[in-house]
Design a protein around this motif. Structure first.
Motif, PDB file in Angstrom:
ATOM      1  N   PHE A 124      42.253  40.240  38.481  1.00 47.64           N
ATOM      2  CA  PHE A 124      41.768  39.679  39.755  1.00 47.64           C
ATOM      3  C   PHE A 124      41.480  38.214  39.953  1.00 47.64           C
ATOM      4  O   PHE A 124      40.807  37.791  38.808  1.00 47.64           O
ATOM      5  CB  PHE A 124      40.890  40.613  40.090  1.00 47.64           C
ATOM      6  N   ALA A 125      41.709  37.445  40.964  1.00 49.71           N
ATOM      7  CA  ALA A 125      40.910  36.449  41.027  1.00 49.71           C
ATOM      8  C   ALA A 125      40.129  36.797  42.416  1.00 49.71           C
ATOM      9  O   ALA A 125      40.061  37.733  42.848  1.00 49.71           O
ATOM     10  CB  ALA A 125      41.979  35.369  41.703  1.00 49.71           C
ATOM     11  N   TYR A 230      36.274  42.747  47.250  1.00 51.59           N
ATOM     12  CA  TYR A 230      37.746  42.659  47.246  1.00 51.59           C
ATOM     13  C   TYR A 230      38.096  41.438  46.426  1.00 51.59           C
ATOM     14  O   TYR A 230      37.710  40.536  46.612  1.00 51.59           O
ATOM     15  CB  TYR A 230      38.261  42.307  48.901  1.00 51.59           C
ATOM     16  N   GLY A 231      39.226  41.457  45.763  1.00 48.09           N
ATOM     17  CA  GLY A 231      39.906  40.650  44.773  1.00 48.09           C
ATOM     18  C   GLY A 231      41.414  40.529  45.145  1.00 48.09           C
ATOM     19  O   GLY A 231      41.956  41.364  45.745  1.00 48.09           O
ATOM     20  N   ILE A 232      42.023  39.464  44.769  1.00 43.90           N
ATOM     21  CA  ILE A 232      43.259  39.038  44.602  1.00 43.90           C
ATOM     22  C   ILE A 232      43.928  39.832  43.402  1.00 43.90           C
ATOM     23  O   ILE A 232      43.745  39.155  42.148  1.00 43.90           O
ATOM     24  CB  ILE A 232      43.609  37.708  45.128  1.00 43.90           C
ATOM     25  N   GLN A 242      45.459  32.581  38.005  1.00 45.31           N
ATOM     26  CA  GLN A 242      44.166  33.018  38.466  1.00 45.31           C
ATOM     27  C   GLN A 242      43.321  31.821  38.806  1.00 45.31           C
ATOM     28  O   GLN A 242      42.329  32.027  39.636  1.00 45.31           O
ATOM     29  CB  GLN A 242      43.584  33.979  37.418  1.00 45.31           C
ATOM     30  N   THR A 243      43.261  30.862  37.860  1.00 47.55           N
ATOM     31  CA  THR A 243      42.626  29.638  38.049  1.00 47.55           C
ATOM     32  C   THR A 243      43.019  28.904  39.312  1.00 47.55           C
ATOM     33  O   THR A 243      42.025  28.414  40.192  1.00 47.55           O
ATOM     34  CB  THR A 243      42.825  28.853  36.894  1.00 47.55           C
ATOM     35  N   LYS A 244      44.300  28.983  39.569  1.00 50.46           N
ATOM     36  CA  LYS A 244      44.708  28.317  40.897  1.00 50.46           C
ATOM     37  C   LYS A 244      44.400  28.982  42.018  1.00 50.46           C
ATOM     38  O   LYS A 244      43.964  28.532  43.262  1.00 50.46           O
ATOM     39  CB  LYS A 244      46.317  28.146  41.026  1.00 50.46           C
ATOM     40  N   ILE A 245      44.450  30.426  42.045  1.00 48.60           N
ATOM     41  CA  ILE A 245      43.874  31.262  43.163  1.00 48.60           C
ATOM     42  C   ILE A 245      42.601  31.082  43.298  1.00 48.60           C
ATOM     43  O   ILE A 245      41.758  31.004  44.605  1.00 48.60           O
ATOM     44  CB  ILE A 245      44.277  32.504  42.854  1.00 48.60           C
ATOM     45  N   ASN A 246      41.744  30.889  42.274  1.00 47.44           N
ATOM     46  CA  ASN A 246      40.352  30.947  42.414  1.00 47.44           C
ATOM     47  C   ASN A 246      40.006  29.620  43.217  1.00 47.44           C
ATOM     48  O   ASN A 246      38.991  29.309  44.085  1.00 47.44           O
ATOM     49  CB  ASN A 246      39.483  30.849  40.985  1.00 47.44           C
TER      50      ASN A 246
END
Length: 283
Positions: A124-125, A230-232, A242-246
């Motif tokens: 998850f992100a 809620y996570g992505i 994950q890093t980019k979405i965060n």
């Protein structure tokens, strides 16, 4: 064996055509999943709900609306995709892990609560939103102000809902639980006084109550019976994504787009949202 100039030229042409075909295949791979790399980004496939007003809804004219849709669109743009390059794919709850594992979607934004069991299969992100289990009642009903008030009253939720079982087993065991196929059916029952309350995440309840046809008919009780972060959802081990979405989620909060999306999609239900949660996944 002597080769004529014409034959040599034909061989070169065939080789060039094969090279071009191979490159085209690489572009197709990028377009199908939004793959990383230098290939041209044609589209990205994102999983959302199709049937949750205010969060993820596909309208009769084929458009997509809701807070999760706005989050998905913002994140995709930060990844390099314009709205017309996003392909939304329906992500029903039971199929979310499979869609990710099979590569059918790049990521999923669909009221996807982060928990340890799910994290065995996906990463998850986020989280990007904190919801709570709550109750929706008729706007003129003041008889339900706490969960214990549900004893002896009719409570509605969808079949197999953990929210309903949570109330029935521990919080109000004498509630008369009715399980139906969808939240819309429960909402009709609530409006017609066949049931006294509807339960699930407050964000989902607010989305239904905020619909134009429902404005003024219902209200949230304002309880906090559980915490739902809620996570992505994304493929396990994809730390780069994950890093980019965060980073995209942090930017969405900082530039005010997150709160604007909450207000636009859930505000009409008098929904009082929690502040944007701190990002914990991948840290």
């Amino acid at each position: 064996m002597k080769i004529s100039k014409a034959a040599a030229a034909a061989a070169v042409a065939v080789a060039l055509a094969l090279t071009a075909t191979a490159c085209g295949g690489s572009d197709k791979a990028a377009s199908d999943g939004g793959a990383s790399g230098d290939a041209k980004k044609d589209k990205i496939v994102v999983g959302i709900k199709y049937d949750q007003p205010g969060l993820g809804l596909k309208t009769p004219d084929g458009k997509f609306t809701g807070f999760d849709v706005d989050v998905a669109t913002y994140v995709a743009k930060e990844l390099g995709y314009e709205p017309n390059q996003i392909e939304f794919k329906q992500a029903v709850s039971a199929e979310r892990e499979n869609l990710i594992a099979n590569g059918d979607v790049k990521f999923i934004v669909a009221t996807y609560s982060i928990n340890d069991k799910r994290k065995e299969k996906v990463d998850f992100a986020g989280p990007y939103f904190l919801a709570h289990q709550d109750l929706l009642v008729r706007a003129d009903d003041s008889s339900i102000t706490k969960v214990e008030d549900l004893n002896k009253k009719k409570l509605c939720s969808v079949t197999g809902s953990t929210s309903a079982q949570n109330i029935k087993k521990t919080l109000a065991p004498e509630a008369d639980l009715l399980e139906l196929g969808g939240y819309s059916e429960c909402l009709t029952g609530l409006e017609n006084k066949k049931v006294d309350a509807l339960t699930t995440d407050n964000s989902i309840l607010a989305g239904y109550a905020a619909q134009e046809k429902n404005k003024g008919k219902f209200k949230l009780v304002g309880l906090t019976m559980s915490n739902e972060n809620y996570g992505i959802g994304l493929k396990k081990g994809d730390k780069e994504l994950q890093t980019k979405i965060n980073a995209a989620l942090k930017k969405m909060v900082e530039d005010g787009s997150w709160q604007k999306a909450v207000d636009a999609n859930l505000g009409p239900a008098n929904y009082k949202n929690e502040p944007a949660p701190q990002i914990t996944e991948g840290s």
